[in-house]
Design a protein around this motif. Structure first.
Motif, PDB file in Angstrom:
ATOM      1  N   ARG A  35      86.977  48.877 -25.012  1.00 53.04           N
ATOM      2  CA  ARG A  35      87.063  49.630 -23.545  1.00 53.04           C
ATOM      3  C   ARG A  35      86.648  50.868 -23.791  1.00 53.04           C
ATOM      4  NH1 ARG A  35      90.392  49.203 -19.082  1.00 53.04           N
ATOM      5  NH2 ARG A  35      92.037  48.017 -20.113  1.00 53.04           N
ATOM      6  N   CYS A  36      85.625  51.141 -22.797  1.00 54.71           N
ATOM      7  CA  CYS A  36      84.765  52.512 -22.887  1.00 54.71           C
ATOM      8  C   CYS A  36      85.873  53.415 -22.222  1.00 54.71           C
ATOM      9  CB  CYS A  36      83.566  52.495 -21.993  1.00 54.71           C
ATOM     10  SG  CYS A  36      82.777  53.954 -22.011  1.00 54.71           S
ATOM     11  N   PRO A  37      86.118  54.552 -22.913  1.00 52.08           N
ATOM     12  CA  PRO A  37      87.213  55.495 -22.374  1.00 52.08           C
ATOM     13  C   PRO A  37      86.386  56.167 -21.316  1.00 52.08           C
ATOM     14  CG  PRO A  37      86.610  56.437 -24.441  1.00 52.08           C
ATOM     15  CD  PRO A  37      85.883  54.873 -24.202  1.00 52.08           C
ATOM     16  N   ARG A  38      85.307  56.476 -20.961  1.00 49.00           N
ATOM     17  CA  ARG A  38      84.386  57.086 -20.150  1.00 49.00           C
ATOM     18  C   ARG A  38      84.609  56.632 -18.684  1.00 49.00           C
ATOM     19  NH1 ARG A  38      78.271  58.928 -21.023  1.00 49.00           N
ATOM     20  NH2 ARG A  38      79.067  60.350 -22.519  1.00 49.00           N
ATOM     21  N   CYS A  39      84.020  55.114 -18.868  1.00 46.53           N
ATOM     22  CA  CYS A  39      83.701  54.479 -17.500  1.00 46.53           C
ATOM     23  C   CYS A  39      84.573  53.240 -17.325  1.00 46.53           C
ATOM     24  CB  CYS A  39      82.242  53.876 -17.272  1.00 46.53           C
ATOM     25  SG  CYS A  39      81.955  52.363 -18.465  1.00 46.53           S
ATOM     26  N   HIS A  40      85.748  53.186 -18.557  1.00 45.18           N
ATOM     27  CA  HIS A  40      86.830  52.344 -18.547  1.00 45.18           C
ATOM     28  C   HIS A  40      86.523  50.669 -18.405  1.00 45.18           C
ATOM     29  CE1 HIS A  40      89.249  55.711 -18.149  1.00 45.18           C
ATOM     30  NE2 HIS A  40      88.674  56.023 -16.912  1.00 45.18           N
ATOM     31  N   GLN A  63      78.347  50.711 -28.623  1.00 49.42           N
ATOM     32  CA  GLN A  63      77.890  51.320 -27.172  1.00 49.42           C
ATOM     33  C   GLN A  63      78.078  50.658 -26.216  1.00 49.42           C
ATOM     34  OE1 GLN A  63      73.437  51.996 -26.956  1.00 49.42           O
ATOM     35  NE2 GLN A  63      73.934  54.131 -26.514  1.00 49.42           N
ATOM     36  N   CYS A  64      78.905  51.374 -25.205  1.00 49.13           N
ATOM     37  CA  CYS A  64      78.953  50.921 -23.767  1.00 49.13           C
ATOM     38  C   CYS A  64      77.941  50.257 -23.078  1.00 49.13           C
ATOM     39  CB  CYS A  64      79.938  51.830 -22.981  1.00 49.13           C
ATOM     40  SG  CYS A  64      80.297  51.519 -21.364  1.00 49.13           S
ATOM     41  N   PRO A  65      77.798  49.171 -22.685  1.00 42.71           N
ATOM     42  CA  PRO A  65      76.468  48.507 -22.106  1.00 42.71           C
ATOM     43  C   PRO A  65      76.441  49.062 -20.745  1.00 42.71           C
ATOM     44  CG  PRO A  65      78.181  46.804 -22.047  1.00 42.71           C
ATOM     45  CD  PRO A  65      79.104  48.005 -22.866  1.00 42.71           C
ATOM     46  N   VAL A  66      77.581  49.913 -20.208  1.00 44.71           N
ATOM     47  CA  VAL A  66      77.228  50.494 -18.902  1.00 44.71           C
ATOM     48  C   VAL A  66      76.996  51.813 -18.679  1.00 44.71           C
ATOM     49  CG1 VAL A  66      78.286  50.780 -16.778  1.00 44.71           C
ATOM     50  CG2 VAL A  66      78.911  48.727 -17.965  1.00 44.71           C
ATOM     51  N   CYS A  67      77.659  52.763 -19.684  1.00 49.72           N
ATOM     52  CA  CYS A  67      77.439  54.209 -19.397  1.00 49.72           C
ATOM     53  C   CYS A  67      76.600  54.536 -20.998  1.00 49.72           C
ATOM     54  CB  CYS A  67      78.403  54.964 -19.055  1.00 49.72           C
ATOM     55  SG  CYS A  67      79.536  55.094 -20.696  1.00 49.72           S
ATOM     56  N   LEU A  68      76.494  53.906 -21.927  1.00 47.54           N
ATOM     57  CA  LEU A  68      76.030  53.997 -23.101  1.00 47.54           C
ATOM     58  C   LEU A  68      76.791  54.934 -23.972  1.00 47.54           C
ATOM     59  CD1 LEU A  68      72.296  54.483 -22.025  1.00 47.54           C
ATOM     60  CD2 LEU A  68      73.470  52.368 -22.528  1.00 47.54           C
TER      61      LEU A  68
HETATM   62 ZN   LIG Z   1      81.490  53.207 -20.371  1.00 49.84          ZN
END
Ligand SMILES: [Zn+2]
Length: 177
Positions: free
Chosen positions: A94-99, A55-60
């Motif tokens: 690398r989160c594809p949503r928020c990068h 899980q992306c720690p920024v945008c989940l």
């Molecule tokens: Zn993210």
């Protein structure tokens, strides 16, 4: 508190892949690559964990998109009094949503430190003895005196919060029971 003390022979300080998995409470399926070398100056373990959704720690957002890898050299000490280094090939996603990029979770290191939870535990146990100095534990666990002092300082703040302290104890008990 170590599994082999100073009186045992070097041959009883051999670590198997299974010991490693049991110790860190992980399974074969969690491991992508594993290699172990018993050398004269110590034991070297190379490990990569399996890729899995994080899980992306920024945008989940959940993602398993890999950005890159970096090898972390972790000083580990509970299985043996010999030097033991885990060369952990840590994956960065690398989160594809928020990068944003972030490291995968791993059972080997204490956040922000290059030594293992088990080494932290051993250092703290030893420092409870009035006769033990930072220099003694630094020598015993193959860390610098600064690191030994840092572990001690960190423990003072950790111990005010009950949960991490119990986790420490639990982690080590898994190894013995
Ligand atoms: Zn993210």
């Amino acid at each position: 508190m170590t599994m082999c003390d100073n009186t045992t022979t070097m041959s009883s300080c051999i670590i198997s892949q299974n010991d490693f998995l049991v110790f860190f409470n992980i399974e074969d399926k969690d491991i992508e690559t594993f290699d172990i070398h018993h050398q004269k100056d110590g034991v070297y373990i190379e490990v990569t964990l399996k890729k899995k959704p994080h899980q992306c720690p920024v945008c989940l957002n959940m993602t398993d998109r890999v950005k890159d890898y970096s090898v972390k050299h972790i000083n580990h000490s509970i299985l043996t009094n010999k030097k033991c280094i885990i060369n952990y090939r840590a994956r960065r996603y690398r989160c594809p949503r928020c990068h944003k990029t972030f490291m995968e979770s791993n059972p080997f290191t204490v956040a922000g430190s290059r030594i293992s939870l088990a080494t932290v535990y051993n250092i703290l146990e030893d420092l409870r003895k009035p006769s033990m100095t930072f220099r003694d534990v630094a020598e015993r666990y193959h860390v610098s005196q600064t690191t030994a002092a840092h572990v001690f300082d960190s423990f003072v703040s950790i111990s005010r919060r009950p949960l991490p302290e119990y986790l420490l104890i639990d982690e080590v008990y898994k190894c013995y029971y």
